[in-house]
Design an enzyme around this catalytic site. Structure first.
Site, PDB file in Angstrom:
ATOM      1  N   ARG A  78      11.662  43.126 -40.402  1.00 46.50           N
ATOM      2  CA  ARG A  78      11.926  43.337 -41.675  1.00 46.50           C
ATOM      3  C   ARG A  78      12.278  44.909 -41.477  1.00 46.50           C
ATOM      4  O   ARG A  78      12.037  45.766 -40.802  1.00 46.50           O
ATOM      5  CB  ARG A  78      10.360  43.506 -42.192  1.00 46.50           C
ATOM      6  CG  ARG A  78      10.633  44.008 -43.891  1.00 46.50           C
ATOM      7  CD  ARG A  78       9.246  43.567 -44.448  1.00 46.50           C
ATOM      8  NE  ARG A  78       9.051  44.051 -45.853  1.00 46.50           N
ATOM      9  CZ  ARG A  78       8.473  45.096 -46.461  1.00 46.50           C
ATOM     10  NH1 ARG A  78       8.035  45.769 -45.382  1.00 46.50           N
ATOM     11  NH2 ARG A  78       8.309  45.506 -47.504  1.00 46.50           N
ATOM     12  N   ASN A 154      10.232  47.617 -51.935  1.00 47.32           N
ATOM     13  CA  ASN A 154       8.950  47.628 -51.210  1.00 47.32           C
ATOM     14  C   ASN A 154       7.673  48.096 -52.121  1.00 47.32           C
ATOM     15  O   ASN A 154       8.006  49.215 -52.997  1.00 47.32           O
ATOM     16  CB  ASN A 154       8.982  48.458 -50.076  1.00 47.32           C
ATOM     17  CG  ASN A 154       7.798  48.725 -49.302  1.00 47.32           C
ATOM     18  OD1 ASN A 154       7.148  47.753 -48.775  1.00 47.32           O
ATOM     19  ND2 ASN A 154       7.059  49.749 -49.402  1.00 47.32           N
ATOM     20  N   GLU A 155       6.797  47.419 -52.250  1.00 51.50           N
ATOM     21  CA  GLU A 155       5.818  47.637 -52.950  1.00 51.50           C
ATOM     22  C   GLU A 155       6.071  48.589 -54.294  1.00 51.50           C
ATOM     23  O   GLU A 155       5.741  49.932 -54.660  1.00 51.50           O
ATOM     24  CB  GLU A 155       4.528  48.811 -52.075  1.00 51.50           C
ATOM     25  CG  GLU A 155       4.064  48.126 -50.787  1.00 51.50           C
ATOM     26  CD  GLU A 155       3.418  48.864 -49.990  1.00 51.50           C
ATOM     27  OE1 GLU A 155       3.201  49.982 -50.301  1.00 51.50           O
ATOM     28  OE2 GLU A 155       2.694  48.407 -48.985  1.00 51.50           O
ATOM     29  N   HIS A 221       0.938  42.127 -49.353  1.00 53.63           N
ATOM     30  CA  HIS A 221       0.522  43.064 -48.190  1.00 53.63           C
ATOM     31  C   HIS A 221      -0.882  43.352 -47.987  1.00 53.63           C
ATOM     32  O   HIS A 221      -1.238  43.429 -48.784  1.00 53.63           O
ATOM     33  CB  HIS A 221       1.263  44.555 -48.339  1.00 53.63           C
ATOM     34  CG  HIS A 221       2.722  44.787 -48.467  1.00 53.63           C
ATOM     35  ND1 HIS A 221       3.707  45.642 -48.528  1.00 53.63           N
ATOM     36  CD2 HIS A 221       3.596  43.418 -48.362  1.00 53.63           C
ATOM     37  CE1 HIS A 221       4.741  45.562 -48.594  1.00 53.63           C
ATOM     38  NE2 HIS A 221       4.747  44.185 -48.401  1.00 53.63           N
ATOM     39  N   TYR A 223      -3.978  44.873 -46.163  1.00 51.07           N
ATOM     40  CA  TYR A 223      -4.538  45.937 -45.532  1.00 51.07           C
ATOM     41  C   TYR A 223      -6.199  45.992 -45.946  1.00 51.07           C
ATOM     42  O   TYR A 223      -6.657  44.977 -45.837  1.00 51.07           O
ATOM     43  CB  TYR A 223      -3.944  47.351 -45.982  1.00 51.07           C
ATOM     44  CG  TYR A 223      -2.544  47.350 -45.276  1.00 51.07           C
ATOM     45  CD1 TYR A 223      -2.342  47.512 -44.006  1.00 51.07           C
ATOM     46  CD2 TYR A 223      -1.378  47.208 -46.125  1.00 51.07           C
ATOM     47  CE1 TYR A 223      -0.861  47.823 -43.398  1.00 51.07           C
ATOM     48  CE2 TYR A 223      -0.171  47.250 -45.646  1.00 51.07           C
ATOM     49  CZ  TYR A 223       0.079  47.572 -44.403  1.00 51.07           C
ATOM     50  OH  TYR A 223       1.386  47.549 -43.643  1.00 51.07           O
ATOM     51  N   GLU A 250       3.377  42.407 -45.076  1.00 47.80           N
ATOM     52  CA  GLU A 250       3.022  43.536 -44.171  1.00 47.80           C
ATOM     53  C   GLU A 250       1.636  43.306 -44.018  1.00 47.80           C
ATOM     54  O   GLU A 250       0.716  42.796 -44.955  1.00 47.80           O
ATOM     55  CB  GLU A 250       3.228  45.097 -44.788  1.00 47.80           C
ATOM     56  CG  GLU A 250       4.374  45.372 -44.970  1.00 47.80           C
ATOM     57  CD  GLU A 250       4.314  47.085 -45.514  1.00 47.80           C
ATOM     58  OE1 GLU A 250       3.384  47.644 -45.374  1.00 47.80           O
ATOM     59  OE2 GLU A 250       5.339  47.512 -45.809  1.00 47.80           O
ATOM     60  N   TRP A 279       2.973  45.590 -39.743  1.00 42.92           N
ATOM     61  CA  TRP A 279       3.828  46.863 -39.755  1.00 42.92           C
ATOM     62  C   TRP A 279       2.968  47.689 -38.718  1.00 42.92           C
ATOM     63  O   TRP A 279       1.726  47.682 -38.607  1.00 42.92           O
ATOM     64  CB  TRP A 279       3.194  47.462 -41.207  1.00 42.92           C
ATOM     65  CG  TRP A 279       3.880  48.987 -41.228  1.00 42.92           C
ATOM     66  CD1 TRP A 279       3.327  50.185 -40.823  1.00 42.92           C
ATOM     67  CD2 TRP A 279       4.894  48.997 -41.970  1.00 42.92           C
ATOM     68  NE1 TRP A 279       4.281  51.132 -41.040  1.00 42.92           N
ATOM     69  CE2 TRP A 279       5.250  50.509 -41.815  1.00 42.92           C
ATOM     70  CE3 TRP A 279       5.984  48.435 -42.636  1.00 42.92           C
ATOM     71  CZ2 TRP A 279       6.192  51.236 -42.388  1.00 42.92           C
ATOM     72  CZ3 TRP A 279       7.205  49.043 -43.152  1.00 42.92           C
ATOM     73  CH2 TRP A 279       7.078  50.568 -43.139  1.00 42.92           C
TER      74      TRP A 279
END
Length: 536
Positions: A78, A154-155, A221, A223, A250, A279
């Site tokens: 990516r 992105n985001e 994503h 996290y 991610e 990531w």
């Protein structure tokens, strides 16, 4: 009369419908496409992303990263791009990226990073501005649908005005199709990509339906929001139940907002056939340097996170399959021969050199590399990236017995059997005026946890170290939940941190650092603790 007209209309319709059906051409896939919950290639073969992100826009000179990422068996990269919020990547630069993707047989997800945190972070672009950027580089993307995915932004929302995500995303997809893009499109979730308010999950069907080509994949994503197995399985399960395509665009092994459960993320992705992209390759800053997979863009210098995602259980080396577009559909099912028994030489207190007779491959794919494993109570994947028949291990512990074996992998991902095991014991070390000190700082804390970073290790001796070991004691009830730049083991509340191959050698007066994340009972104080350091 009205009834008669209705009957006539119905009769005409009955004639027109079969005529229209007969006249419509069969739908032909242009390139990578969505099929139910899966991504498939133009030939219908399923493709599951196994890759990492590379921050190209900030490191445009690091073009060797594409071949380095491929050497560790990733099938996807990516690529971070910008239209002006950061150093802009124009059409010529994007064309070069596309060329690197094809040369290195990688599916490339190109993402516009300008939208990151819109509504919460100053300077962030809208999704509409992101589409304008894609329009400006369209010439570099024509005819690349077989191996390029466009991650529109992105985001694209922080935690403010999140309800606008659905309409903004729908509009962006419609504009992309109106501009003639036929690529597989990827759209990120709001809430900094983590969708903790479930805006993307609950509106995904409407967004998908708005794509005239029905060729959009959703990206979550993972996290700190995804720090339990239940949260991970529930989110992935919701998309599979809805019959909608999802990738983990991610994720990391640690983060300032909590400790993601990377083991469950990777295991669930593998069992469900869901793609994942970690990531990130190298070059992180701003306090998240621990997310680097390699040090200084060097594929031979894997960090603990790099070891985990590339060589660990359900990792890239174990699960990645090259896209058949590049010839990855080889029918080679013949495993390489078993390598010879490794022989240990040059054994010191912190390292040894191993050599073995090379494997051979008769299946036509050619040898792609060796995996070297060392055992110290449990199997620890160490390396798997080259076809050399020797390796120098560093960062080992003094006076410790190691068992090492080797296995080979070919280009079609067939694995040989394990070689016979070699056992050796590192020397006791000492001498040379060695010595070191260690001190830590609490960088961040929250209810239930904290981060200590850096723990700075300094060589106070008169000669260079070849490795270091730091011990410290956690308060009762505190537990290690993550670490970086060192290998941590625990016995009760005692923690032992050992240097890795890339940070154990310190000249006199030089320093290295590592960090860890810990959990704590509610109301307890975060503590950096006191450390005892030993050098070898």
């Amino acid at each position: 009369m009205r009834k008669r007209l209705g009957l006539v209309a119905a009769a005409l319709l009955s004639l027109l419908v079969p005529m229209l059906i007969a006249a419509a051409p069969a739908h032909a896939a242009v390139g990578l496409r969505v099929s139910g919950t899966r991504i498939v290639e133009a030939n219908g073969n399923a493709f599951v992303m196994r890759g990492v992100s590379h921050a190209h826009t900030w490191y445009t000179s690091q073009t060797g990263s594409f071949s380095a990422i491929k050497s560790l068996r990733a099938n996807t990269v990516r690529v971070v791009l910008s239209g002006g919020r950061w150093p802009a990547n124009g059409a010529s630069d994007v064309a070069n990226v596309v060329s690197l993707c094809r040369q290195n047989r990688l599916i490339c997800v190109l993402e516009n990073h300008d939208t990151t945190g819109y509504g919460e972070q100053s300077g962030a672009y809208t999704l509409d501005q992101a589409v304008t950027y894609w329009s400006s580089v369209r010439s570099a993307l024509t005819g690349t649908e077989d191996f390029i995915v466009i991650n529109i932004g992105n985001e694209p929302y922080g935690n403010n005005s999140v309800s606008a995500w659905t309409s903004a995303t729908t509009s962006a997809i419609s504009r992309m199709r109106g501009l003639g893009f036929q690529h597989l499109l990827m759209v990120d979730a709001p809430n900094w990509g983590q969708d903790w308010q479930f805006t993307m999950r609950d509106n995904a069907q409407a967004v998908f339906n708005a794509d005239t080509q029905r060729n959009t994949v959703f990206s979550i994503h993972m996290y700190g929001v995804f720090d339990t197995a239940a949260e991970i399985t529930a989110y992935l399960g919701a998309f599979q139940t809805a019959g909608l395509p999802l990738v983990i665009g991610e994720f990391g092994h640690n983060h300032s907002d909590g400790n993601p459960d990377e083991d469950t993320i990777m295991a669930q992705a593998q069992s469900r056939g869901v793609g994942y992209i970690g990531w990130s390759w190298s070059g992180n800053g701003g306090g998240v340097e621990y997310l680097d997979m390699v040090t200084n863009f060097n594929a031979a210098s894997l960090t603990s996170w790099g070891q985990r995602i590339f060589n660990g259980a359900n990792g890239i080396a174990q699960t990645s399959r090259e896209a058949t577009f590049f010839g990855g559909g080889s029918t080679d099912t013949t495993a390489p021969t078993t390598p010879g028994t490794p022989s240990a030489a040059g054994v010191t207190s912190s390292g040894a050199t191993l050599t073995w007779s090379a494997s051979t491959d008769s299946g036509g794919s050619g040898l792609a590399g060796y995996n070297v494993y060392r055992e110290q109570g449990a199997t620890d994947p160490l390396l798997g990236q080259s076809t050399t028949n020797s390796i120098t291990l560093t960062g080992l512990s003094a006076s410790t017995q190691y068992q090492v074996y080797v296995r080979a992998r070919d280009g079609a991902n067939n694995l040989s059997g394990n070689s016979a095991t070699t056992t050796f014991t590192t020397t006791s070390g000492g001498g040379g005026g060695g010595g070191c000190t260690a001190a830590g700082t609490v960088q961040n804390q929250w209810s239930g946890g904290y981060v200590v970073q850096p723990v700075t290790v300094t060589n106070t001796g008169s000669s260079a170290t070849t490795g270091w070991t730091v011990t410290f004691t956690l308060p009762a009830g505190h537990t290690i939940t993550g670490s970086w730049n060192a290998t941590l083991t625990t016995s009760g509340q005692t923690v032992t941190a050992r240097s890795l191959g890339y940070n154990g050698t310190l000249a006199s007066g030089a320093s290295a650092g590592f960090g860890f994340q810990a959990g704590r009972p509610s109301g307890d104080t975060a503590t950096a603790g006191s450390y005892t350091c030993a050098a070898s």
